[in-house]
Scaffold this motif. Structure first.
Motif, PDB file in Angstrom:
ATOM      1  N   THR A  79      36.378   9.046 -39.011  1.00 52.07           N
ATOM      2  CA  THR A  79      35.482  10.127 -38.614  1.00 52.07           C
ATOM      3  C   THR A  79      34.212  10.092 -39.459  1.00 52.07           C
ATOM      4  O   THR A  79      34.097   9.316 -40.410  1.00 52.07           O
ATOM      5  N   LEU A  80      33.283  10.974 -39.118  1.00 53.13           N
ATOM      6  CA  LEU A  80      32.021  11.045 -39.842  1.00 53.13           C
ATOM      7  C   LEU A  80      32.044  12.073 -40.964  1.00 53.13           C
ATOM      8  O   LEU A  80      31.177  12.059 -41.837  1.00 53.13           O
TER       9      LEU A  80
ATOM     10  N   ARG B 183      27.913   7.429 -40.773  1.00 53.94           N
ATOM     11  CA  ARG B 183      27.732   6.871 -39.432  1.00 53.94           C
ATOM     12  C   ARG B 183      27.498   5.368 -39.454  1.00 53.94           C
ATOM     13  O   ARG B 183      28.023   4.627 -38.613  1.00 53.94           O
ATOM     14  N   ASP B 184      26.737   4.871 -40.435  1.00 54.96           N
ATOM     15  CA  ASP B 184      26.384   3.453 -40.460  1.00 54.96           C
ATOM     16  C   ASP B 184      27.459   2.573 -41.101  1.00 54.96           C
ATOM     17  O   ASP B 184      27.263   1.372 -41.267  1.00 54.96           O
TER      18      ASP B 184
ATOM     19  N   VAL C 165      25.424   4.554 -31.620  1.00 55.81           N
ATOM     20  CA  VAL C 165      25.800   3.765 -32.792  1.00 55.81           C
ATOM     21  C   VAL C 165      26.873   2.754 -32.411  1.00 55.81           C
ATOM     22  O   VAL C 165      26.817   1.580 -32.782  1.00 55.81           O
TER      23      VAL C 165
ATOM     24  N   ASN D 223      32.186   8.835 -33.508  1.00 59.74           N
ATOM     25  CA  ASN D 223      30.837   8.453 -33.899  1.00 59.74           C
ATOM     26  C   ASN D 223      29.911   8.736 -32.724  1.00 59.74           C
ATOM     27  O   ASN D 223      30.363   9.115 -31.638  1.00 59.74           O
ATOM     28  N   ARG D 224      28.636   8.554 -32.919  1.00 57.98           N
ATOM     29  CA  ARG D 224      27.687   8.703 -31.819  1.00 57.98           C
ATOM     30  C   ARG D 224      27.745   7.453 -30.938  1.00 57.98           C
ATOM     31  O   ARG D 224      27.850   6.337 -31.451  1.00 57.98           O
TER      32      ARG D 224
ATOM     33  N   SER E 263      20.140   9.455 -39.337  1.00 59.95           N
ATOM     34  CA  SER E 263      21.078  10.579 -39.249  1.00 59.95           C
ATOM     35  C   SER E 263      20.420  11.726 -38.499  1.00 59.95           C
ATOM     36  O   SER E 263      19.394  12.269 -38.940  1.00 59.95           O
TER      37      SER E 263
ATOM     38  N   LEU F 191      30.330   1.978 -39.634  1.00 64.44           N
ATOM     39  CA  LEU F 191      30.979   1.281 -38.525  1.00 64.44           C
ATOM     40  C   LEU F 191      30.354  -0.090 -38.283  1.00 64.44           C
ATOM     41  O   LEU F 191      29.137  -0.227 -38.187  1.00 64.44           O
TER      42      LEU F 191
ATOM     43  N   GLY G  73      28.985  13.708 -30.919  1.00 64.97           N
ATOM     44  CA  GLY G  73      29.455  12.330 -30.804  1.00 64.97           C
ATOM     45  C   GLY G  73      30.561  12.206 -29.773  1.00 64.97           C
ATOM     46  O   GLY G  73      30.756  13.087 -28.928  1.00 64.97           O
TER      47      GLY G  73
END
Length: 280
Positions: A62-63, A95-96, A117, A113-114, A169, A98, A240
């Protein structure tokens, strides 16, 4: 200085019991199972153990650590989950974090996540994951003390703003900066302080290193942050999407979808978009 010899009678009377007790305490500490949250460097991990030895966990990425423990504990109590997995492991990363290898190797059973992304790092993610459910819409706020935030140059003239050191973000960089730019508020480089993760960002606000930070809904409570004022930045923002690995049995999809959705549905600032999943 006199040396106390280990064969001295008083050694066995006074010292040996202490050494034996210390050894027992150390052994107990080393052998006791670790079932609570583990904080590791810049991210959080929580493990809920169903049975030991742990060899087949349901892994979730998760974020944010928001409600992570509640989700894991809830899933650990479900009979269907217990029949398939021996533990629930939730990891929270930026987030980054992944990468394509996480998708190709299906390293996580659930990923939040979004979508942009996910498609950016693995355009063919659909070969390995399916969309389980959309995350809730949420509200974003300015957190401040002493006075509510005003979008004016006068208000920000002597203020320091804390943001994530991640210019992509949405919640912790883009949205706040866009609102300031739209209002004609221009901050100099010394007024903007960037932090590597949410924990350090909220800590900076609590200790007064910065005067203002953005915060998604009630996530500030996760970091023991109780501001004097919360001023709305924006509503109905998309949080997301949840992906589920194709290794996860389809009969568990509804249970998982409802559990990840239920935790946020009734919280202030969060609004679930999808209807509850119903098993055919």
């Amino acid at each position: 200085m006199r040396h106390f010899r280990t064969h001295h009678p008083l050694f066995f009377i006074l010292v040996m019991p202490i050494l034996i007790l210390s050894g027992l305490m150390i052994t107990t500490t080393l052998t006791k199972p670790q079932l609570t949250a583990l904080t590791l460097s810049n991210y959080d991990r929580y493990i809920c153990v169903i049975r030991t030895p742990v060899s087949n966990p349901l892994r979730i990425l998760t974020l944010s650590s928001h409600n992570a423990q509640k989700l894991a504990d809830s899933l650990c109590q479900k009979t269907q989950i217990q029949e398939k997995y021996d533990s629930i492991e939730i990891t929270s990363r930026r987030r980054d974090f992944l990468q394509a290898k996480h998708i190709f190797n299906q390293q996580y059973d659930l990923i939040f996540n979004r979508l942009h992304v996910i498609t950016g790092v693995a355009p063919e993610y659909a070969l390995f994951y399916s969309v389980l459910t959309n995350g809730p819409d949420y509200s974003l706020y300015w957190l401040s003390n002493k006075s509510p935030v005003e979008l004016s140059s006068d208000y920000f003239s002597d203020k320091h703003l804390g943001l994530l050191a991640d210019p992509l973000s949405q919640s912790y960089y883009l949205q706040p900066m866009n609102r300031l730019k739209a209002a004609g508020v221009n901050l100099n480089d010394k007024q903007i302080l960037l932090y590597p993760d949410l924990r350090s960002l909220y800590l900076a606000f609590r200790t007064g290193a910065v005067d203002i930070i953005p915060s998604a809904a009630e996530i500030n409570l996760d970091f023991d942050t109780k501001p004097d004022f919360r001023t709305l930045i924006g509503e109905h923002l998309e949080s997301g999407v949840w992906l589920v690995s194709k290794k996860v049995p389809e009969q568990l999809h509804c249970l998982l979808a409802n559990n990840v959705s239920r935790l946020l549905t009734n919280e202030p600032g969060f609004r679930q978009k999808d209807a509850p999943c119903v098993t055919p």
